[in-house]
Enzyme design. Structure first.
Site, mmCIF file in Angstrom:
data_model
loop_
_atom_site.group_PDB
_atom_site.id
_atom_site.type_symbol
_atom_site.label_atom_id
_atom_site.label_comp_id
_atom_site.label_asym_id
_atom_site.label_seq_id
_atom_site.Cartn_x
_atom_site.Cartn_y
_atom_site.Cartn_z
ATOM 1 N N TRP A 286 0.820 -1.217 0.000
ATOM 2 C CA TRP A 286 0.000 0.000 0.000
ATOM 3 C C TRP A 286 0.846 1.255 0.000
ATOM 4 O O TRP A 286 0.544 2.214 -0.722
ATOM 5 C CB TRP A 286 -0.993 -0.016 1.158
ATOM 6 C CG TRP A 286 -2.076 -1.020 0.916
ATOM 7 C CD1 TRP A 286 -2.284 -2.189 1.587
ATOM 8 C CD2 TRP A 286 -3.067 -0.980 -0.125
ATOM 9 N NE1 TRP A 286 -3.347 -2.866 1.034
ATOM 10 C CE2 TRP A 286 -3.844 -2.156 -0.013
ATOM 11 C CE3 TRP A 286 -3.368 -0.070 -1.142
ATOM 12 C CZ2 TRP A 286 -4.907 -2.433 -0.873
ATOM 13 C CZ3 TRP A 286 -4.430 -0.352 -2.000
ATOM 14 C CH2 TRP A 286 -5.178 -1.521 -1.857
ATOM 15 N N LYS B 123 -12.743 -1.537 5.728
ATOM 16 C CA LYS B 123 -12.021 -2.521 6.526
ATOM 17 C C LYS B 123 -12.606 -2.557 7.941
ATOM 18 O O LYS B 123 -12.951 -3.595 8.453
ATOM 19 C CB LYS B 123 -10.523 -2.210 6.584
ATOM 20 C CG LYS B 123 -9.893 -1.814 5.231
ATOM 21 C CD LYS B 123 -9.797 -2.960 4.259
ATOM 22 C CE LYS B 123 -9.469 -2.543 2.820
ATOM 23 N NZ LYS B 123 -8.265 -1.806 2.582
ATOM 24 N N ASP C 293 -1.725 6.587 6.273
ATOM 25 C CA ASP C 293 -2.803 5.764 5.713
ATOM 26 C C ASP C 293 -3.177 4.736 6.776
ATOM 27 O O ASP C 293 -2.447 3.770 6.982
ATOM 28 C CB ASP C 293 -2.321 5.095 4.423
ATOM 29 C CG ASP C 293 -3.363 4.129 3.832
ATOM 30 O OD1 ASP C 293 -4.426 3.934 4.446
ATOM 31 O OD2 ASP C 293 -3.077 3.572 2.751
HETATM 32 C C1 LIG Z 1 -7.749 -1.212 1.220
HETATM 33 C C2 LIG Z 1 -6.646 -0.228 1.385
HETATM 34 C C3 LIG Z 1 -6.489 0.866 0.518
HETATM 35 C C4 LIG Z 1 -7.322 1.050 -0.714
HETATM 36 O O1 LIG Z 1 -8.584 1.431 -0.482
HETATM 37 P P1 LIG Z 1 -9.592 1.646 -1.712
HETATM 38 O O2 LIG Z 1 -10.844 1.968 -1.003
HETATM 39 O O3 LIG Z 1 -9.653 0.373 -2.497
HETATM 40 O O4 LIG Z 1 -9.086 2.763 -2.533
HETATM 41 C C5 LIG Z 1 -5.474 1.763 0.777
HETATM 42 N N1 LIG Z 1 -4.634 1.603 1.815
HETATM 43 C C6 LIG Z 1 -4.755 0.556 2.658
HETATM 44 C C7 LIG Z 1 -3.795 0.414 3.786
HETATM 45 C C8 LIG Z 1 -5.749 -0.391 2.466
HETATM 46 O O5 LIG Z 1 -5.851 -1.444 3.302
#
Ligand SMILES: *Cc1c(COP(=O)(O)O)cnc(C)c1O
Length: 368
Positions: A101, A199, A175
């Site tokens: 990521w 998530k 993030d």
């Molecule tokens: C799932 C995830 C993303 C991506 O999210 P989207 O909604 O598909 O754009 C970005 N960063 C992390 C750490 C993730 O787990």
């Protein structure tokens, strides 16, 4: 009827009580005669849902007053572009690469600013975290990006870096998509944090951005208006139509979180303790077994996403089929790394992890 335990990495399991409440309110929210999906985002009913959700998120994560909470769309991937459009001011930004990521964030940001790699654990196949003291941060860096929980590689920062202690005045961008609300956040170290909801907070389609006020108002001229933090903040996340149903569902999750208890602890503190106990149970079993292995260094293992491998990979299909038959769903690992992955977010009860460990033990015995 008991539902199966769902170990999906995302979109992921929701608390059952939340799904039941949403079902009961589907046709008529609080006597309004409307379902939440059918409401104007500017009407008093939805405004009350929005204000409650924002206040509850602020309370749950103890977000200080100098931070704005924005409810946006586009997910974590869109923020990889939106952050440099708002924060880079035509300069450079630094990235700490700790898994898929953060690598994606680095590549995307390169379209909008000068993106530098401050550190990378690629050489360890992302099984370790590079020590903050080794990071090479540019003097004129506009921000430093980290992914505090790498969903695919199963690597988590158990402490956010203190950039000031490294002699860096740039804001930290985090993030936190895949562990937001699983533990507390040290906001004194953060400039901006973002996460997709799917998530740990609610359904896909909602992105939560928590941004310090002084970082708002510096968007590049070509930043799309709907992605300009200043316009979004000035309009209380209603510059354009926000993801109304996602905000409502996340709001129900926040109410559920506030009601969680572990001994004296409530809310996110209770979740943090429960999540630690869940993760310890699973990692201790994996470490003690002959068949399974987790390859991440012990000091940075994720409490949310637990990737593991069968030492005999020819047993993978049988493992997954047996799991499904026991009501243990979506354990297949991400295609880029293979193996298995158990995502054990807030909505996964201890009983789900216990059922998984029981299955892991039984399956190992049939292989002996
Ligand atoms: C799932 C995830 C993303 C991506 O999210 P989207 O909604 O598909 O754009 C970005 N960063 C992390 C750490 C993730 O787990």
């Amino acid at each position: 009827m008991t539902r199966p335990f769902n170990f999906s990495a995302g979109p992921a399991a929701m608390p059952e009580a939340v799904l039941q409440q949403a079902a009961s309110e589907m046709l008529d929210w609080h006597g309004s005669g409307m379902g939440v999906m059918e409401m104007s985002h500017r009407g008093k009913e939805f405004i009350s849902i929005y204000e409650q959700a924002e206040a509850d998120f602020r309370e749950l994560l103890a977000v200080p007053v100098q931070f704005k909470i924005l409810f946006m769309q586009g997910g974590g991937l869109a923020e990889n572009a939106i952050v440099p459009l708002n924060l880079s001011r035509g300069g450079a930004a630094d990235f700490v690469l700790t898994g898929s990521w953060s690598e994606k964030s680095f590549k995307e940001a390169g379209k909008f600013c000068q993106a530098h790699v401050a550190a990378s654990s690629h050489a360890s196949q992302f099984t370790q975290l590079p020590a903050a003291s080794s990071w090479q941060i540019g003097k004129d860096s506009r921000y430093v990006h980290v992914c505090s929980n790498e969903t695919i590689h199963g690597v988590e920062m158990h402490q956010l870096p203190d950039l000031k202690a490294l002699g860096c005045e740039a804001p930290l961008v985090v993030d936190f998509s895949s562990h937001v609300a699983s533990r507390s956040v040290d906001w004194s170290r953060v400039g901006l944090a973002f996460g997709g909801a799917q998530k740990n907070l609610g359904p896909a389609g909602l992105t939560v951005v928590v941004v310090r006020e002084d970082l708002i108002g510096h968007a590049l001229a070509h930043c799309p208006s709907a992605f300009d933090y200043k316009l979004v903040a000035q309009n209380d996340s209603m510059y354009n139509t926000p993801p109304t149903y996602g905000i409502y569902m996340a709001g129900l999750v926040f109410q559920w979180l506030k009601a969680q208890r572990e001994g004296e602890l409530t809310g996110v503190a209770a979740m943090a303790q429960r999540n630690l106990a869940k993760a310890e149970l699973l990692y201790n079993f994996l470490d003690g077994s002959q068949l399974y292995e987790n390859r991440v260094a012990k000091d940075c293992r994720s409490r949310m996403n637990v990737p593991f491998y069968l030492r005999d990979e020819s047993r993978n299909e049988a493992f997954l089929a047996g799991a499904k038959a026991r009501g243990l769903l979506q354990l297949k690992g991400h295609k880029s790394v293979g193996g298995m992955r158990a995502s054990i977010y807030n909505a996964m009860p201890m009983a789900g992890v216990q059922a998984l460990v029981q299955y892991l033990r039984d399956f190992e015995q049939t292989q002996a």
